[in-house]
Motif scaffolding. Structure first.
Motif, mmCIF file in Angstrom:
data_model
loop_
_atom_site.group_PDB
_atom_site.id
_atom_site.type_symbol
_atom_site.label_atom_id
_atom_site.label_comp_id
_atom_site.label_asym_id
_atom_site.label_seq_id
_atom_site.Cartn_x
_atom_site.Cartn_y
_atom_site.Cartn_z
ATOM 1 N N PHE A 140 -2.803 -9.747 -4.766
ATOM 2 C CA PHE A 140 -2.915 -10.976 -3.963
ATOM 3 C C PHE A 140 -2.569 -10.698 -2.507
ATOM 4 O O PHE A 140 -3.273 -11.155 -1.593
ATOM 5 C CB PHE A 140 -1.981 -12.045 -4.524
ATOM 6 C CG PHE A 140 -1.939 -13.300 -3.698
ATOM 7 C CD1 PHE A 140 -2.941 -14.258 -3.806
ATOM 8 C CD2 PHE A 140 -0.909 -13.523 -2.786
ATOM 9 C CE1 PHE A 140 -2.923 -15.413 -3.034
ATOM 10 C CE2 PHE A 140 -0.883 -14.660 -2.009
ATOM 11 C CZ PHE A 140 -1.887 -15.613 -2.147
ATOM 12 N N ILE A 141 -1.501 -9.926 -2.285
ATOM 13 C CA ILE A 141 -1.089 -9.636 -0.910
ATOM 14 C C ILE A 141 -2.156 -8.829 -0.182
ATOM 15 O O ILE A 141 -2.523 -9.138 0.960
ATOM 16 C CB ILE A 141 0.260 -8.883 -0.914
ATOM 17 C CG1 ILE A 141 1.381 -9.816 -1.385
ATOM 18 C CG2 ILE A 141 0.573 -8.331 0.484
ATOM 19 C CD1 ILE A 141 2.721 -9.131 -1.541
ATOM 20 N N VAL A 142 -2.680 -7.799 -0.836
ATOM 21 C CA VAL A 142 -3.648 -6.916 -0.190
ATOM 22 C C VAL A 142 -4.964 -7.635 0.086
ATOM 23 O O VAL A 142 -5.570 -7.467 1.144
ATOM 24 C CB VAL A 142 -3.884 -5.661 -1.052
ATOM 25 C CG1 VAL A 142 -5.071 -4.855 -0.527
ATOM 26 C CG2 VAL A 142 -2.636 -4.796 -1.076
ATOM 27 N N ASN A 143 -5.404 -8.451 -0.859
ATOM 28 C CA ASN A 143 -6.738 -9.044 -0.750
ATOM 29 C C ASN A 143 -6.758 -10.423 -0.105
ATOM 30 O O ASN A 143 -7.801 -10.841 0.421
ATOM 31 C CB ASN A 143 -7.383 -9.139 -2.134
ATOM 32 C CG ASN A 143 -7.606 -7.771 -2.751
ATOM 33 O OD1 ASN A 143 -8.114 -6.868 -2.109
ATOM 34 N ND2 ASN A 143 -7.194 -7.604 -4.009
ATOM 35 N N GLN A 144 -5.637 -11.149 -0.150
ATOM 36 C CA GLN A 144 -5.631 -12.526 0.336
ATOM 37 C C GLN A 144 -4.801 -12.741 1.597
ATOM 38 O O GLN A 144 -5.155 -13.578 2.425
ATOM 39 C CB GLN A 144 -5.126 -13.468 -0.773
ATOM 40 C CG GLN A 144 -6.004 -13.491 -2.002
ATOM 41 C CD GLN A 144 -7.415 -13.990 -1.692
ATOM 42 O OE1 GLN A 144 -7.607 -14.916 -0.910
ATOM 43 N NE2 GLN A 144 -8.414 -13.382 -2.320
ATOM 44 N N LEU A 145 -3.691 -12.022 1.743
ATOM 45 C CA LEU A 145 -2.845 -12.204 2.932
ATOM 46 C C LEU A 145 -3.378 -11.338 4.074
ATOM 47 O O LEU A 145 -2.722 -10.425 4.577
ATOM 48 C CB LEU A 145 -1.394 -11.868 2.624
ATOM 49 C CG LEU A 145 -0.692 -12.791 1.628
ATOM 50 C CD1 LEU A 145 0.784 -12.457 1.532
ATOM 51 C CD2 LEU A 145 -0.892 -14.262 2.001
ATOM 52 N N THR A 146 -4.597 -11.641 4.482
ATOM 53 C CA THR A 146 -5.246 -10.937 5.581
ATOM 54 C C THR A 146 -5.717 -11.959 6.611
ATOM 55 O O THR A 146 -5.649 -13.170 6.388
ATOM 56 C CB THR A 146 -6.460 -10.123 5.077
ATOM 57 O OG1 THR A 146 -7.486 -11.030 4.670
ATOM 58 C CG2 THR A 146 -6.070 -9.231 3.909
ATOM 59 N N PHE A 147 -6.216 -11.458 7.717
ATOM 60 C CA PHE A 147 -6.661 -12.322 8.800
ATOM 61 C C PHE A 147 -8.034 -12.933 8.543
ATOM 62 O O PHE A 147 -8.512 -13.718 9.353
ATOM 63 C CB PHE A 147 -6.681 -11.541 10.118
ATOM 64 C CG PHE A 147 -5.334 -11.067 10.563
ATOM 65 C CD1 PHE A 147 -4.498 -11.880 11.306
ATOM 66 C CD2 PHE A 147 -4.890 -9.792 10.221
ATOM 67 C CE1 PHE A 147 -3.251 -11.442 11.716
ATOM 68 C CE2 PHE A 147 -3.647 -9.339 10.625
ATOM 69 C CZ PHE A 147 -2.823 -10.171 11.369
ATOM 70 N N THR A 148 -8.657 -12.579 7.433
ATOM 71 C CA THR A 148 -9.994 -13.097 7.129
ATOM 72 C C THR A 148 -10.033 -13.828 5.787
ATOM 73 O O THR A 148 -11.094 -13.959 5.178
ATOM 74 C CB THR A 148 -11.020 -11.948 7.118
ATOM 75 O OG1 THR A 148 -10.590 -10.926 6.190
ATOM 76 C CG2 THR A 148 -11.165 -11.339 8.496
ATOM 77 N N ARG A 149 -8.865 -14.292 5.323
ATOM 78 C CA ARG A 149 -8.782 -15.079 4.095
ATOM 79 C C ARG A 149 -7.883 -16.287 4.361
ATOM 80 O O ARG A 149 -6.931 -16.206 5.129
ATOM 81 C CB ARG A 149 -8.222 -14.260 2.923
ATOM 82 C CG ARG A 149 -9.124 -13.134 2.455
ATOM 83 C CD ARG A 149 -10.355 -13.679 1.745
ATOM 84 N NE ARG A 149 -11.167 -12.603 1.165
ATOM 85 C CZ ARG A 149 -12.127 -11.955 1.808
ATOM 86 N NH1 ARG A 149 -12.389 -12.249 3.072
ATOM 87 N NH2 ARG A 149 -12.811 -11.004 1.211
ATOM 88 N N TRP A 150 -8.183 -17.412 3.696
ATOM 89 C CA TRP A 150 -7.432 -18.643 3.947
ATOM 90 C C TRP A 150 -5.926 -18.498 3.742
ATOM 91 O O TRP A 150 -5.145 -18.986 4.582
ATOM 92 C CB TRP A 150 -7.981 -19.783 3.086
ATOM 93 C CG TRP A 150 -9.311 -20.302 3.542
ATOM 94 C CD1 TRP A 150 -10.482 -20.290 2.852
ATOM 95 C CD2 TRP A 150 -9.605 -20.915 4.808
ATOM 96 N NE1 TRP A 150 -11.496 -20.844 3.597
ATOM 97 C CE2 TRP A 150 -10.981 -21.242 4.809
ATOM 98 C CE3 TRP A 150 -8.853 -21.206 5.940
ATOM 99 C CZ2 TRP A 150 -11.617 -21.852 5.878
ATOM 100 C CZ3 TRP A 150 -9.474 -21.808 7.026
ATOM 101 C CH2 TRP A 150 -10.834 -22.130 6.993
ATOM 102 N N PRO A 151 -5.439 -17.868 2.631
ATOM 103 C CA PRO A 151 -3.979 -17.735 2.493
ATOM 104 C C PRO A 151 -3.349 -16.966 3.647
ATOM 105 O O PRO A 151 -2.270 -17.317 4.126
ATOM 106 C CB PRO A 151 -3.824 -16.990 1.160
ATOM 107 C CG PRO A 151 -5.063 -17.313 0.391
ATOM 108 C CD PRO A 151 -6.144 -17.381 1.429
ATOM 109 N N LEU A 185 0.820 -1.206 0.000
ATOM 110 C CA LEU A 185 0.000 0.000 0.000
ATOM 111 C C LEU A 185 0.857 1.260 0.000
ATOM 112 O O LEU A 185 0.532 2.252 -0.673
ATOM 113 C CB LEU A 185 -0.934 0.003 1.208
ATOM 114 C CG LEU A 185 -2.018 -1.078 1.211
ATOM 115 C CD1 LEU A 185 -2.809 -1.024 2.516
ATOM 116 C CD2 LEU A 185 -2.955 -0.908 0.021
ATOM 117 N N VAL A 186 1.966 1.245 0.744
ATOM 118 C CA VAL A 186 2.838 2.416 0.806
ATOM 119 C C VAL A 186 3.432 2.733 -0.560
ATOM 120 O O VAL A 186 3.524 3.901 -0.971
ATOM 121 C CB VAL A 186 3.949 2.201 1.850
ATOM 122 C CG1 VAL A 186 5.061 3.240 1.689
ATOM 123 C CG2 VAL A 186 3.374 2.279 3.251
#
Length: 407
Positions: free
Chosen positions: A276-287, A264-265
């Protein structure tokens, strides 16, 4: 009674004084930051999670906003360096080691201050010195100074108070519990019914009780002291049930949030990898949940290995002429200690995954449950600190009750 336990009263009073200074320092706003600075910091997932577990302040920029983060990172870096067991390090004086640790604290405070100032850059009120706008370096300087003040408070409390350095994170953890329950990783509190709320309270009590057992549990390994030819020559070598201590609680969530923050920065959210990082590597996604679990597993093992250091324990026993019961000194002792460490680490890792990851997994089926991940982590941290305080209080209370001979 008061005179008999004067040491305990002095330490308790000193800790209360340290906490008072810390809390007041977090009420002093950093000069030159506009009202939009609060939103700039709270919008950063990384800063919010990092501050949550290190006693920082992102609700608004204050002189002690950095919290305990720089001090803890410096301590962890020094422990990792010392674990390398380099010959020349053992020859360093305590004064030199102290200077190095203070230097590391300053470095990490500067890095954290720069990150914080980066998020505040659009909300700084211009401050001119000889016609030059110095608002940004001034904010960085004040934040670094505040970080060093927190480090000094933590160091002073280690030597003269109760609870060590981690006592400074207690106020923030307690105050943040309601907010994390209402709006953590899942949905708002409005989605909770009273029966479900009661179930969450019961689960929280289970976390508290099990955390109490884990923080007090140790593995005893009988040691034979060959140099003491008496019935008092036997003792124990103890290994903690949580070899890595509280460090995985402190840093795992912030590590998962770091890649997203970097993307994001640098405005790379629209690239394939960035998306992929922004949308999937979160606490509410399986990855993201899977990566979070891997981070916890890795941190627990590496930090536990640094803390326990089976090789140094084995070498220390051999050099002192002591040995574990029915185990040859040297390589065999190190092998046994490593085996016991892995067993303890396996159980500790399982517990951390239950507390920190399982709520996120359940949250994939029912979103509000994800909030419990932060709540349980906070509770486990609080129990770790309170357990240490209780042990110190009991030791100080009983210290003057010992008798050389019984009547």
């Amino acid at each position: 009674m008061a005179m008999k336990h004067l040491d305990l009263l002095k330490k308790a009073g000193f800790t209360l004084g340290v906490l008072l200074v810390f809390i007041l320092g977090q009420q002093l706003a950093v000069p030159g930051v506009g009202p939009g600075g609060t939103h700039a910091l709270t919008d950063s997932t990384l800063l919010r999670l990092y501050s949550l577990t290190t006693g920082g302040q992102v609700a608004r920029p204050t002189l002690l906003s950095l919290g305990l983060g720089p001090f803890m990172l410096a301590m962890l870096s020094w422990q990792a360096f010392a674990a390398m067991d380099l010959p020349f390090v053992s020859r360093w004086s305590d004064r030199r080691r102290g200077r190095i640790q203070r230097g590391l604290t300053t470095l990490f405070a500067l890095l954290q201050a720069l990150v914080t100032a980066f998020y505040l850059r659009f909300d700084l009120v211009p401050t001119r010195l000889f016609g030059v706008n110095v608002s940004l370096p001034l904010v960085v300087l004040l934040l670094v100074a505040g970080g060093l003040v927190v480090a000094a408070l933590a160091t002073a409390n280690i030597g003269h108070g109760l609870g060590g350095a981690l006592i400074l994170i207690v106020p923030n953890l307690i105050l943040s519990l309601p907010q994390e329950f209402r709006a953590g990783f899942g949905r708002s509190l409005q989605d909770w019914s009273w029966p479900l709320f009661a179930a969450a309270v019961v689960l929280g009590l289970v976390v508290v009780l099990v955390s109490l057992r884990f923080n007090r549990a140790v593995l005893h390994l009988p040691v034979e002291r060959a140099t003491l030819l008496s019935t008092y020559g036997e003792s124990d070598l103890t290994l903690p049930a949580l070899p890595a201590g509280v460090l995985p609680y402190l840093f795992a969530a912030a590590l998962l949030a770091t890649p997203r923050e970097i993307v994001l920065v640098f405005h790379q959210a629209n690239s394939p990898v960035g998306s992929f990082i922004v949308n999937q590597l979160t606490f509410t996604r399986w990855p993201g949940i899977a990566l979070y679990a891997l981070l916890i597993i890795g941190l627990t093992y590496l930090l536990g290995l640094i803390s326990v250091a089976p090789d140094r324990l084995a070498r220390g026993l051999q050099e002192s002429g002591d040995y574990l019961l029915n185990v040859f000194p040297g390589a065999d002792t190190e092998k046994l200690l490593m085996q016991r460490f892995k067993q303890l680490n396996f159980v500790a890792t399982g517990w951390l995954l239950l507390v920190m990851v399982l709520p996120l997994v359940v949250g994939m089926l029912w979103a509000p449950a994800a909030n419990l991940s932060l709540v349980f982590t906070n509770l486990a941290l609080l129990i770790a600190v309170f357990t240490k305080v209780a042990e110190q209080i009991v030791a100080l209370w009983r210290r003057r009750d010992y008798r050389l001979f019984t009547e």
